[in-house]
Design an enzyme around this catalytic site. Structure first.
Site, PDB file in Angstrom:
ATOM      1  CE  LYS A 191      -3.714  -0.498   2.444  1.00  0.00           C
ATOM      2  NZ  LYS A 191      -4.345  -0.732   3.749  1.00  0.00           N
ATOM      3  CG  MET A 203      -2.800  -7.312   9.175  1.00  0.00           C
ATOM      4  SD  MET A 203      -1.115  -7.001   8.748  1.00  0.00           S
ATOM      5  CE  MET A 203      -1.267  -6.341   7.134  1.00  0.00           C
ATOM      6  N   GLY A 229      -8.296  -6.910   4.280  1.00  0.00           N
ATOM      7  CA  GLY A 229      -9.122  -6.921   5.473  1.00  0.00           C
ATOM      8  C   GLY A 229      -8.552  -7.715   6.634  1.00  0.00           C
ATOM      9  CB  SER A 253      12.486 -42.668 -11.362  1.00  0.00           C
ATOM     10  OG  SER A 253      11.260 -42.003 -11.166  1.00  0.00           O
ATOM     11  CG  HIS A 306     -14.098 -10.207   3.777  1.00  0.00           C
ATOM     12  ND1 HIS A 306     -14.510 -11.472   4.148  1.00  0.00           N
ATOM     13  CD2 HIS A 306     -12.838 -10.070   4.237  1.00  0.00           C
ATOM     14  CE1 HIS A 306     -13.534 -12.058   4.823  1.00  0.00           C
ATOM     15  NE2 HIS A 306     -12.512 -11.224   4.904  1.00  0.00           N
ATOM     16  NE  ARG A 319      -5.436  -4.751  -3.847  1.00  0.00           N
ATOM     17  CZ  ARG A 319      -6.113  -4.917  -2.744  1.00  0.00           C
ATOM     18  NH1 ARG A 319      -5.497  -4.970  -1.588  1.00  0.00           N
ATOM     19  NH2 ARG A 319      -7.413  -5.040  -2.771  1.00  0.00           N
ATOM     20  CB  CYS A 331       7.440 -41.320 -10.591  1.00  0.00           C
ATOM     21  SG  CYS A 331       8.413 -42.433  -9.576  1.00  0.00           S
ATOM     22  CE1 TYR A 367      10.540 -39.365 -15.466  1.00  0.00           C
ATOM     23  CE2 TYR A 367      12.676 -39.523 -16.547  1.00  0.00           C
ATOM     24  CZ  TYR A 367      11.690 -40.073 -15.736  1.00  0.00           C
ATOM     25  OH  TYR A 367      11.873 -41.321 -15.209  1.00  0.00           O
ATOM     26  NE  ARG A 412      -5.254   3.437   3.953  1.00  0.00           N
ATOM     27  CZ  ARG A 412      -5.320   3.717   2.661  1.00  0.00           C
ATOM     28  NH1 ARG A 412      -4.733   4.805   2.170  1.00  0.00           N
ATOM     29  NH2 ARG A 412      -5.945   2.889   1.849  1.00  0.00           N
TER      30      ARG A 412
HETATM   31  P1  ADP Z   1      -7.557  -2.278   3.781  1.00  0.00           P
HETATM   32  O1  ADP Z   1      -6.135  -2.638   3.632  1.00  0.00           O
HETATM   33  O2  ADP Z   1      -8.321  -3.219   4.628  1.00  0.00           O
HETATM   34  O3  ADP Z   1      -8.193  -1.987   2.455  1.00  0.00           O
HETATM   35  P2  ADP Z   1      -7.268   0.536   4.148  1.00  0.00           P
HETATM   36  O4  ADP Z   1      -6.073   0.994   4.866  1.00  0.00           O
HETATM   37  O5  ADP Z   1      -7.204   0.626   2.677  1.00  0.00           O
HETATM   38  O6  ADP Z   1      -7.610  -0.923   4.620  1.00  0.00           O
HETATM   39  O7  ADP Z   1      -8.441   1.432   4.690  1.00  0.00           O
HETATM   40  C1  ADP Z   1      -9.747   1.034   4.924  1.00  0.00           C
HETATM   41  C2  ADP Z   1     -10.718   2.011   4.272  1.00  0.00           C
HETATM   42  O8  ADP Z   1     -10.525   3.331   4.740  1.00  0.00           O
HETATM   43  C3  ADP Z   1     -10.575   2.057   2.782  1.00  0.00           C
HETATM   44  O9  ADP Z   1     -11.855   2.086   2.201  1.00  0.00           O
HETATM   45  C4  ADP Z   1      -9.859   3.341   2.528  1.00  0.00           C
HETATM   46  O10 ADP Z   1     -10.173   3.851   1.273  1.00  0.00           O
HETATM   47  C5  ADP Z   1     -10.352   4.225   3.668  1.00  0.00           C
HETATM   48  N1  ADP Z   1      -9.341   5.216   4.022  1.00  0.00           N
HETATM   49  C6  ADP Z   1      -8.092   4.955   4.422  1.00  0.00           C
HETATM   50  N2  ADP Z   1      -7.391   6.093   4.605  1.00  0.00           N
HETATM   51  C7  ADP Z   1      -8.232   7.108   4.328  1.00  0.00           C
HETATM   52  C8  ADP Z   1      -8.094   8.544   4.317  1.00  0.00           C
HETATM   53  N3  ADP Z   1      -6.936   9.131   4.616  1.00  0.00           N
HETATM   54  N4  ADP Z   1      -9.170   9.270   3.975  1.00  0.00           N
HETATM   55  C9  ADP Z   1     -10.335   8.654   3.669  1.00  0.00           C
HETATM   56  N5  ADP Z   1     -10.529   7.332   3.641  1.00  0.00           N
HETATM   57  C10 ADP Z   1      -9.495   6.548   3.969  1.00  0.00           C
HETATM   58 MG    MG Z   2      -7.785  -0.748   1.206  1.00  0.00          MG
END
Ligand code: ADP
Ligand code: MG
Ligand code: MG
Length: 895
Positions: A31, A111, A109, A778, A461, A345, A846, A866, A100
């Protein structure tokens, strides 16, 4: 950019987004690296900084932030405040941030993330003022902070907040959180704060920097949360990487109708079709869109609401796809008409989409075929070979949702992850049915054949996790009325209760009542030759990539087959010979009685007579195999298992004999069999009289088999037999059998190779000697694993492997993927010493590892000639052998 005043000797733990780039995933997590990349591309990313995975690893070791981290966070925070013209949690004009998680590999989702950090009893009014006096917004943001912070940072049970929120909605007579006004939210904040105090023994922290520091530590700790650990095991992600932490200035999608939040893909992640795919939710924050709290709208409809942001978003998506040269997924937020990018990503995708997208990108000139081959894998191909539903009987369709992860799954409906796990343990096939899933459902999702939810789209999810696991999933079947308490769902007048069988098609999104029969997939039909390569885009993509893999691979791929039918199918699937024919399979059925006669023979004449009768039967088997594999090698293994496996079980015989004696009858043959079974009993049959030992002890047995092979070869043009002696541990064993075989071979004008399995550790360790008597080795990696580890395979997997996996002693069963360090080392020694002693020696494997993607790469690296695997695994092995060659290519390029 933060002006750093650190001394050179202190490690840099914090990076502004301007300082990173997408190649720094190890350090900044996926991220953080991609936020940096987008920032440097000039895209609208809210400013922020990333705390490194190094810091996390240190933290997890010592329980404290590493020396130097805190001051660096302070510096970068100050720089962020300066850039934003606001101070964190300021009373009048607060800066708020999100904290984050973000590891090297995406763990959707799994962490934690905390939004709105910096809100306090004082700054909440400042936030309202900032938003033009919008009190509702400010208090909604505050209650979200206490909820997320309480749950993730301080372990307050999440349901408590949920219940309080439900109570508030009920009191306000609204179903939707939008129906709560400022006063209601203010009251809710009071309740939340009480809950917080009750569970933590302290007040909700009012110091913004303390909030920030606690949130950072909690994100670090979430690396080791149960569900994250389980997810990593499932996805084979190393356990010691740690997560980075991103601190990002908040932007707000919950500022009214002209604000909102969404997720999108640059192409359809299920089919690979280019286009606009995503979900949008107005007046919402963060997770709302994936949590299925309210119904999202398709992204296209954003055009009607906010054309400017929509156009900008499409432009950015095109730019991202061009830049990453691949399908991307993104998260964005619109704050009062201003678009902000929050994440991107290279997107997860279905197996079918992986192949289709890769070849599309080749056609668009974006990547070459080598790169296309790198972007698909054997596990995906294996998944595409799964059968699909046969709808000719017109099964009753219950409903249709979003086909989120393909496959045809049949099982009993269950409504609870724990039940799913328990029933799967009993050997039941289950379909997990939920309104929506959350990370706590993960064990149930793993246990189930398929997943069905009533809410959420392709980005929910359930969808994301199921796709990652290659599990069938239909989501957003919104006319399902799921009642978790009653353990049933109703749809269209039908009631489906826990235990009722349903069939779920993850490709079309259709859900059927009862068990629907399945049929071969188009990819298999193509392999079988009943479907043309140009028939559909997926088949054509598979065809092109696999053909490319075949052109580049060094490993040949053979098959394990004992029947003409299997051999023929494997050949259609691309097998280049038979690497293992198990002759014991030819002693079953009515031929069993001949083996019984052999075992019970009292004299040499009796024995020879039994062998004499077996000879033509074996010969006919080999003729069939050699014909199907004309011009290709066929390795025939001489009989391997202990002979008592051909006799009836002891208990059955004992009962029969006792009953006969009771009745005063003569038990006759049964009594002889019973005596034989008792005589031949072994405590450890896998280590007993089997393999080459049988050949040395039972006169004429191997000779009969060799004769059958040689005579069959003499009858068939283009036969290339190879005789393989199992379980050899000493060269003398092989020499004895070889001398006997050569005499028989010499009587005919045929060319037959003689080699051995390497499956006893001693054989690997004395490979240089054994090579003197062998034309080929083998590797029997099942036995080699069994004897290398001292694991009795039939016992250990059920008895304690779960514990070994839990403790991380191995990440995956060594019977599934070869243990490179131990058993693999034995293989390496045998290859090196065997080849040194005899350069023309041939090497193969094998056994099940021959079709396992990870193991194929290992066998390529150690230089085998092989691999041999079951017919259905042949295409997988071809693909992986090609990928191994390409991988080697790219590492030598960069050297
Ligand atoms: P995950 O890895 O579970 O997707 P994120 O870190 O991306 O968690 O964040 C969870 C949610 O919060 C996401 O929908 C993201 O877009 C939103 N979010 C994260 N940071 C911000 C921010 N600075 N402003 C507004 N929304 C945010
Ligand atoms: Mg996210
Ligand atoms: Mg074996």
């Amino acid at each position: 950019m933060a002006q750093s005043t650190m001394e050179a000797s202190v490690e840099k733990f914090v990076y502004d987004f301007e300082e990173g780039n997408r190649d720094l995933k190890d350090l900044l997590g996926g991220k953080g690296a991609n936020l940096a990349e987008m920032t440097n591309l000039g895209l609208p990313v809210p400013p922020g900084f990333t705390i490194t995975t190094d810091a996390c690893r240190e933290f997890l070791k010592t329980g404290r932030p590493p020396e130097g981290m805190d001051p660096q966070v302070g510096e970068h925070l100050a720089a962020l405040e300066a850039k934003m013209g606001r101070r964190l949690g300021d009373q009048h004009d607060p800066l708020l941030v999100s904290v984050r998680s973000g590891a090297k590999f995406s763990m959707p989702g799994m962490m934690e993330t905390v939004l709105n950090v910096g809100l306090t009893d004082r700054s909440v009014d400042g936030l309202a003022a900032q938003a033009g006096g919008d009190e509702r917004f400010a208090w909604d943001s505050y209650r979200r902070l206490i909820q997320m912070f309480g749950k993730t940072v301080c372990d307050v049970p999440g349901e408590e907040f949920e219940h309080a929120l439900d109570d508030a909605k009920r009191a306000a007579k609204t179903k939707d959180d939008l129906g709560l006004d400022a006063a209601a939210l203010k009251a809710l904040v009071r309740t939340y704060k009480e809950l917080f105090r009750e569970h933590t023994g302290r007040d909700f922290p009012q110091d913004p920097r303390e909030q920030l520091d606690l949130a950072v530590s909690a994100v670090f700790r979430s690396w080791n949360a149960d569900r994250a650990v389980l997810y990593r095991r499932q996805e084979r992600i190393p356990t010691d990487l740690g997560t980075a932490v991103n601190v990002v200035a908040m932007v707000f999608g919950n500022l009214g109708a002209d604000s909102g939040t969404g997720v999108a893909f640059t192409r359809d992640p299920a089919t690979g079709e280019p286009g606009v795919y995503g979900d949008y939710l107005a007046n919402a924050q963060g997770e709302d869109v994936v949590a299925g709290i309210r119904n999202t709208i398709p992204l296209q409809e954003l055009a009607g609401k906010d054309q400017k942001s929509y156009d900008e978003l499409l432009k950015i998506m095109a730019k991202l796809e061009e830049h990453y040269r691949d399908l991307c997924d993104i998260e964005f937020t619109i704050e009062r008409g201003k678009l902000w990018m929050l994440q991107t990503r290279v997107g997860k995708r279905t197996a079918a989409a992986a192949f289709v997208i890769a070849t599309q990108l080749v056609d668009e000139g974006v990547i070459d075929l080598d790169e296309a081959l790198r972007r698909v894998n054997g596990a995906q191909l294996a998944q595409l070979m799964f059968p699909t539903f046969d709808l000719s009987q017109e099964p009753e369709q219950l409903t249709r949702g979003v086909g989120a992860s393909p496959g045809a799954a049949v099982g009993k409906a269950v409504f609870d992850a724990k039940h799913a796990v328990a029933m799967a343990k009993e050997g039941e096939q289950v379909i997990l049915v939920r309104r929506e899933t959350n990370p706590d459902d993960l064990p149930g999702m793993i246990a189930a054949q398929g997943i069905l939810t009533s809410r959420g789209g392709k980005t929910s999810h359930a969808a994301v996790v199921a796709r990652g696991m290659g599990k069938t999933c239909v989501c957003g079947a919104d006319d399902l009325d799921v009642n978790l308490h009653k353990g049933q769902f109703t749809v269209d007048g039908h009631v489906v209760s826990e235990g009722d069988v349903i069939s779920v098609d993850g490709t079309t999104g259709r859900v059927y009542l009862g068990e629907v029969p399945v049929q071969p997939s188009p990819v298999v039909q193509y392999f079988e030759g009943t479907l043309d390569a140009e028939a559909d885009p997926l088949v054509s993509a598979v065809h092109r990539i696999l053909t490319h893999a075949d052109g580049g691979r060094r490993l040949r791929v053979r098959t394990n087959a004992d029947t003409g039918e299997d051999a023929a199918r494997a050949r259609r699937f691309g097998a280049q010979g038979i690497g293992l024919c198990r002759t014991e399979h030819m002693f079953l059925g009515e031929r069993r009685s001949l083996v019984e006669r052999l075992i019970l023979a009292r004299t040499a004449e009796d024995r020879d007579a039994a062998l004499e009768e077996l000879l033509p039967l074996q010969r006919a088997d080999f003729v069939e195999l050699f014909r199907e594999m004309r011009d290709l090698p066929v390795t025939v293994r001489l009989i391997d298992p202990p002979l008592h496996e051909f006799l009836p079980p002891l208990e059955d015989l004992a009962v029969k004999v006792a009953v006969a004696e009771e009745r005063g009858q003569d038990p006759g043959h049964d009594k002889d069999l019973l005596d034989a079974v008792r005589r031949m009993h072994e405590e450890n049959p896998m280590l007993g009289l089997r393999g080459v030992r049988l050949g040395l002890v039972i006169p004429g047995l191997f000779a009969m088999q060799v004769r059958a092979i040689v005579e069959a070869a003499a009858q068939v043009d283009g036969a290339h037999p190879e005789i393989m002696v199992p379980l050899v541990g000493a060269v003398q064993e092989l020499e004895t059998i070889r001398a006997e075989a050569e005499k028989i071979i010499g009587e005919h004008d045929v060319d037959v190779k003689i080699g051995t399995m390497i499956e006893v550790p001693r054989a690997a360790l004395t490979a240089g000697d054994i090579a003197q008597a062998a034309d080929f080795f083998s590797f029997g990696t099942n036995d080699l694993t069994q004897m290398g580890w001292g694991f009795s395979r039939d016992d250990v997997e059920g008895a304690f492997f779960w514990r070994y996996l839990e403790l991380g002693i191995f990440g995956v069963s060594p019977f599934e993927s070869i243990d490179r360090d131990g058993v693999g080392r034995l293989v390496r020694i045998a290859v090196d010493e065997g080849r040194a002693a005899r350069p023309e020696l041939h090497f193969g494997v094998c056994g099940e590892h021959g079709g396992d993607p990870e193991s194929v790469h290992f066998f390529h690296e150690v230089g085998l000639d092989y691999v041999s695997c079951s017919p259905f695994r042949v295409p997988v092995a071809r693909l992986e052998a090609g990928r191994a060659a390409v991988a080697e290519q790219s590492t030598s390029d960069t050297r």
